[in-house]
Design a protein around this motif. Structure first.
Motif, PDB file in Angstrom:
ATOM      1  N   SER A  69       0.838  -1.195   0.000  1.00  0.00           N
ATOM      2  CA  SER A  69       0.000   0.000   0.000  1.00  0.00           C
ATOM      3  C   SER A  69       0.878   1.252   0.000  1.00  0.00           C
ATOM      4  N   LYS A  70       0.415   2.283  -0.706  1.00  0.00           N
ATOM      5  CA  LYS A  70       1.217   3.507  -0.770  1.00  0.00           C
ATOM      6  C   LYS A  70       1.215   4.241   0.583  1.00  0.00           C
ATOM      7  N   VAL A  71       0.273   3.893   1.427  1.00  0.00           N
ATOM      8  CA  VAL A  71       0.250   4.547   2.747  1.00  0.00           C
ATOM      9  C   VAL A  71       0.752   3.616   3.859  1.00  0.00           C
ATOM     10  N   THR A  72       1.340   2.491   3.458  1.00  0.00           N
ATOM     11  CA  THR A  72       1.773   1.511   4.453  1.00  0.00           C
ATOM     12  C   THR A  72       2.632   2.123   5.547  1.00  0.00           C
ATOM     13  N   ASN A  73       3.616   2.897   5.141  1.00  0.00           N
ATOM     14  CA  ASN A  73       4.532   3.429   6.150  1.00  0.00           C
ATOM     15  C   ASN A  73       3.848   4.371   7.129  1.00  0.00           C
ATOM     16  N   VAL A  74       2.941   5.182   6.608  1.00  0.00           N
ATOM     17  CA  VAL A  74       2.202   6.098   7.498  1.00  0.00           C
ATOM     18  C   VAL A  74       1.292   5.283   8.410  1.00  0.00           C
ATOM     19  N   ILE A  75       0.592   4.330   7.810  1.00  0.00           N
ATOM     20  CA  ILE A  75      -0.365   3.550   8.590  1.00  0.00           C
ATOM     21  C   ILE A  75       0.346   2.713   9.648  1.00  0.00           C
ATOM     22  N   LEU A  97      -4.919   6.821  13.306  1.00  0.00           N
ATOM     23  CA  LEU A  97      -4.617   8.214  13.687  1.00  0.00           C
ATOM     24  C   LEU A  97      -4.232   9.057  12.477  1.00  0.00           C
ATOM     25  N   MET A  98      -3.931   8.384  11.355  1.00  0.00           N
ATOM     26  CA  MET A  98      -3.575   9.176  10.171  1.00  0.00           C
ATOM     27  C   MET A  98      -4.766  10.006   9.698  1.00  0.00           C
ATOM     28  N   PRO A 157      -0.287  13.788  15.748  1.00  0.00           N
ATOM     29  CA  PRO A 157       0.031  12.407  16.140  1.00  0.00           C
ATOM     30  C   PRO A 157       1.487  12.020  15.868  1.00  0.00           C
ATOM     31  N   GLN A 158       2.004  12.434  14.696  1.00  0.00           N
ATOM     32  CA  GLN A 158       3.395  12.096  14.370  1.00  0.00           C
ATOM     33  C   GLN A 158       4.326  12.589  15.476  1.00  0.00           C
ATOM     34  N   LYS A 159       3.979  13.753  16.014  1.00  0.00           N
ATOM     35  CA  LYS A 159       4.851  14.392  17.010  1.00  0.00           C
ATOM     36  C   LYS A 159       4.717  13.705  18.370  1.00  0.00           C
ATOM     37  N   ILE A 195       3.496  10.802  19.175  1.00  0.00           N
ATOM     38  CA  ILE A 195       3.878   9.386  19.190  1.00  0.00           C
ATOM     39  C   ILE A 195       5.403   9.285  19.282  1.00  0.00           C
ATOM     40  N   LYS A 196       6.082  10.148  18.538  1.00  0.00           N
ATOM     41  CA  LYS A 196       7.550  10.140  18.551  1.00  0.00           C
ATOM     42  C   LYS A 196       8.080  10.521  19.937  1.00  0.00           C
ATOM     43  N   GLU A 197       7.440  11.500  20.526  1.00  0.00           N
ATOM     44  CA  GLU A 197       7.935  12.004  21.823  1.00  0.00           C
ATOM     45  C   GLU A 197       7.606  11.086  22.995  1.00  0.00           C
ATOM     46  N   LYS A 198       6.406  10.553  23.000  1.00  0.00           N
ATOM     47  CA  LYS A 198       5.942   9.835  24.189  1.00  0.00           C
ATOM     48  C   LYS A 198       5.584   8.371  23.964  1.00  0.00           C
ATOM     49  N   GLY A 199       5.293   8.011  22.727  1.00  0.00           N
ATOM     50  CA  GLY A 199       4.905   6.628  22.458  1.00  0.00           C
ATOM     51  C   GLY A 199       6.135   5.742  22.466  1.00  0.00           C
ATOM     52  N   PHE A 200       6.008   4.550  23.002  1.00  0.00           N
ATOM     53  CA  PHE A 200       7.201   3.702  22.961  1.00  0.00           C
ATOM     54  C   PHE A 200       6.896   2.303  22.456  1.00  0.00           C
ATOM     55  N   MET A 201       5.648   2.003  22.191  1.00  0.00           N
ATOM     56  CA  MET A 201       5.340   0.669  21.705  1.00  0.00           C
ATOM     57  C   MET A 201       3.985   0.701  21.002  1.00  0.00           C
TER      58      MET A 201
END
Lengths: 94, 632
Positions: free
Chosen positions: B233-239, B245-246, B272-274, B276-282
């Motif tokens: 899928s062209k959106v695989t990486n985002v998804i 959340l995309m 969400p990108q921000k 998740i990067k800052e606080k998401g860990f799994m």
């Protein structure tokens, strides 16, 4: 990502618990490999999520235990299915 | 019997006398497949018009589909149906997690529960054996504590548990059912239905294998489908990183301050990108789910599972809480007490607006000062709702009833459809809105609403390839939208009936697996010879059962398929869609078209005999005829 089958006796499946989503795709595909049926209790892999500590635990059955088949390193398959199917490349061989 | 992926049995548990009956699933599969299809047909047949949704004999039905527990992507969803606590019409919702595959392996495709236990109980289903256990010790506990307690009491960490929290026990309208701490069947007040039966939880474990009619064929189709989602899928990486959340994007309409506006000007604060990067860990993906709709987050309140898209719209857009730690905490609190977040944020947002307009005072809130963006206020209101305390007792009845109680013109900004609290904002997305407005269960974007009106993800080529309609990604146009909604209604009923996650279809992304893909997978699993058209026909049949149930039990007609007044009369105040509102005249024409392509009567919105006979629903036609609600 296709992974070659190791013939090394020290074959041990490892997990990067931070990458693992807990989707059980590896568990189920392993069950399918052994039996052509779907049952996590047949699988040579067990993944258990611990929500209290936000951790994932992997158990690799190298010998038969209860209903769990012993890992045969995907004999007869072109790839190691559990590693191949993992959507996040969380599994690896040590 | 030939091998297939059904468990083969349906259990009927009467909690009034602890008697259990069984039926074979195959009695229903030809006409309704499984999952939601069979659930709704059982509900249609076992639920009486005179029953209140919380009547002791009103059934609640838990169902899996033929692909549940297989290798199919997202095949961990559990479908639940009961009479809708909000509307008295059809009620259904589904949730992911690990419960549904376990139930099927325990030997049951469906479990219908009716009657009422004298005292609190929980049901345990292990490898075909059904037991009813006292739940006095866990009555009052949160859903998280309940799951832990049952696993501990049974000394079995492999048990999968669904449960209600205190909200369900106290019959709050927005009470939901929770699986694995954060998977919620949120719509329709199903948690309260369980609570009304004194049923606290169901625990399952199944060690029986699920068989496949043609395993090799199944595996080949599975590999193709899995690759489409995970790598092609062209959106695989985002998804993969964002999951659903995309769809929380700056161009998406948002229910800002109880839909007073639709543009979140501080959107970048909660990217969400921000966060998740800052606080998401799994990332978290439940049974056969290769994407992360949610993550674990390290917050100032500890490690917690984070929200999905609607959690962000509920707490960020609707209530303007921009501290993501607070959002995650409130989301988790609702899951613990068993409250639907869409309901919770909707009634609280309405109460804040009522205060702003001078219809409620600080005294009504027991001294609390209602304001947007105040997470402490929201947290205390959640407790008030669950404890039925002060204004919480009014809000616990849902926004439609609350507005009637408070009156003073507060119904004008009570956001609901058919009496069900509303999550969706749709002044700029006609198809999305039509799907929500006509959804039999009362609002919700998981019936006929497509996601194609997100131009960033859907191109012109996608629109033509999938729907044969140019510019389907233009949210503001009314052209072709009734047709798209009709397609998605049928598709969704099929997907929920075969037992997979809707997100892994062209609904979630335009290059995701199609109905043809899943049709192949289903045929290999159960040994059937369905074509995609056959499946859509069955989807239409299920839709017509839901529609007839609504007509008979709730008396819904054309007038109930309109958007809330606010979307028709108040334009958006800011942002790229400033000045936009829905047109009543165009909505009228859209509904005409919508009913016509369904074979329903455009004037009344009622069903026609000809269509029901075509769908093999002669008995339904007869029921409607008896009540003079069938157009001949």
């Amino acid at each position: 990502m296709a992974t070659n089958i190791s013939t090394n006796d020290g074959f041990t499946l490892k997990i990067n618990p931070v990458k693992c989503l807990g989707c059980l795709a590896c568990v189920m595909v392993c069950s399918f490999h052994h039996t052509k049926m779907l049952n996590p209790y047949y699988s040579s892999i067990e993944i258990l999520r611990d929500d209290d500590n936000a951790t994932i635990r992997l158990k690799h059955y190298k010998v038969k235990e209860n209903m769990h088949y012993a890992c045969d390193r995907c004999q007869g398959e072109k790839r190691v299915l559990c590693i191949d199917i993992c959507p996040t490349e969380a599994l690896y061989i040590k | 019997m030939t091998k297939n992926s059904y468990a083969g049995k349906i259990a009927f548990i009467n909690l009034s006398n602890n008697k259990i009956k069984f039926e074979l699933t195959e009695k229903y599969t030809r006409k309704f497949i499984g999952g939601r299809g069979i659930n709704l047909w059982l509900l249609y047949n076992y639920s009486k018009i005179e029953y209140h949704p919380l009547h002791r004999n009103s059934p609640i039905i838990f169902g899996t589909g033929p692909l549940t527990g297989t290798l199919a992507p997202g095949s961990g969803r559990l479908d639940i149906a009961a009479k809708n606590y909000y509307t008295k019409g059809i009620g259904y919702s589904n949730a992911c997690g690990y419960f549904a595959p376990e139930l099927k392996r325990a030997g049951f495709d469906h479990v219908m529960i009716y009657g009422k236990a004298e005292k609190p109980v929980y049901i345990k289903i292990i490898n075909g054996l059904i037991e009813i256990h006292p739940a006095d010790d866990i009555w009052g506990l949160t859903t998280w504590e309940t799951e832990k307690y049952i696993k501990h009491e049974n000394k079995d960490p492999y048990l999968q548990v669904l449960s209600i929290g205190p909200a369900g026990e106290r019959l709050v309208k927005g009470a939901c059912i929770i699986i694995n701490r954060d998977c919620a069947a949120g719509h329709c007040g199903l948690g309260a239905v369980m609570g009304s039966k004194n049923l606290k939880a169901i625990a399952v474990k199944g060690e029986n294998p699920i068989e496949l009619s043609n395993p090799d064929k199944f595996y080949r189709y599975f590999e193709e489908i899995w690759a489409k989602i995970t790598s092609k899928s062209k959106v695989t990486n985002v998804i993969k990183k964002l999951g659903s959340l995309m769809y929380f994007s700056s161009t998406a309409e948002a229910p800002v301050r109880n839909n007073q506006d639709a543009y979140l000007n501080q959107f970048k604060v909660v990217l969400p990108q921000k966060f998740i990067k800052e606080k998401g860990f799994m990332g978290i993906g439940y049974y056969m789910c290769p994407i992360s709709c949610r993550h674990y987050f390290k917050t100032k309140y500890g490690i917690l599972k984070g929200p999905k898209t609607n959690g962000l719209h509920d707490f960020v857009s609707r209530l303007e809480i921009y501290d993501i730690d607070d959002v995650i905490k409130l989301n988790a609190l609702c899951n613990k007490v068993g409250l639907d977040i869409d309901f919770t944020s909707n009634v609280i947002a309405w109460s804040i607006e009522a205060y702003e307009k001078g219809l409620l005072t600080v005294k009504d809130f027991d001294g609390l000062k209602p304001e947007w963006g105040n997470s402490d206020f929201v947290e205390r209101m959640i407790y008030k709702i669950v404890n039925l305390e002060g204004i919480g007792k009014v809000l616990a009845k849902g926004v439609k009833s609350a507005a009637r109680i408070i009156n003073k013109g507060s119904s004008k900004f009570a956001m609901h459809i058919k009496g069900h609290d509303l999550y969706e904002a749709f002044r700029t997305r006609i198809a999305y809105g039509l799907g929500a407005a006509t959804a039999p269960r009362g609002g919700g974007h998981l019936d006929g609403s497509p996601l194609c009106e997100f131009p960033k993800l859907w191109t012109k080529e996608d629109c033509i390839r999938i729907y044969g309609i140019e510019n389907c990604n233009d949210g503001l146009t009314y052209n072709g939208k009734a047709e798209i909604v009709f397609y998605h209604e049928r598709l969704k009923y099929v997907i929920d009936s075969i037992g997979i996650c809707y997100f892994f279809t062209i609904w979630g992304a335009p290059d995701y697996p199609t109905l043809d893909d899943y049709c192949n997978l289903l045929n290999a699993a159960v040994g059937s010879k369905y074509t995609p058209s056959d499946l859509l026909f069955i989807g239409e049949r299920i839709l017509n059962v839901a529609k007839a149930y609504n007509t008979l039990h709730a008396g819904f007609k054309r007038k109930d398929d309109y958007p809330p007044q606010r979307f028709l009369s108040e334009p958006i105040k800011s942002g790229p869609y400033k000045g936009t509102k829905l047109s009543k005249r165009k909505w009228d024409r859209l509904l005409d078209k919508y009913y016509t392509i369904h074979g329903w009567d455009a004037k009344t919105g009622l069903q026609k005999k000809e269509k029901l006979f075509e769908l093999g629903l002669e008995s339904v036609a007869l029921d409607l005829m008896k009540h003079k609600k069938l157009i001949m």
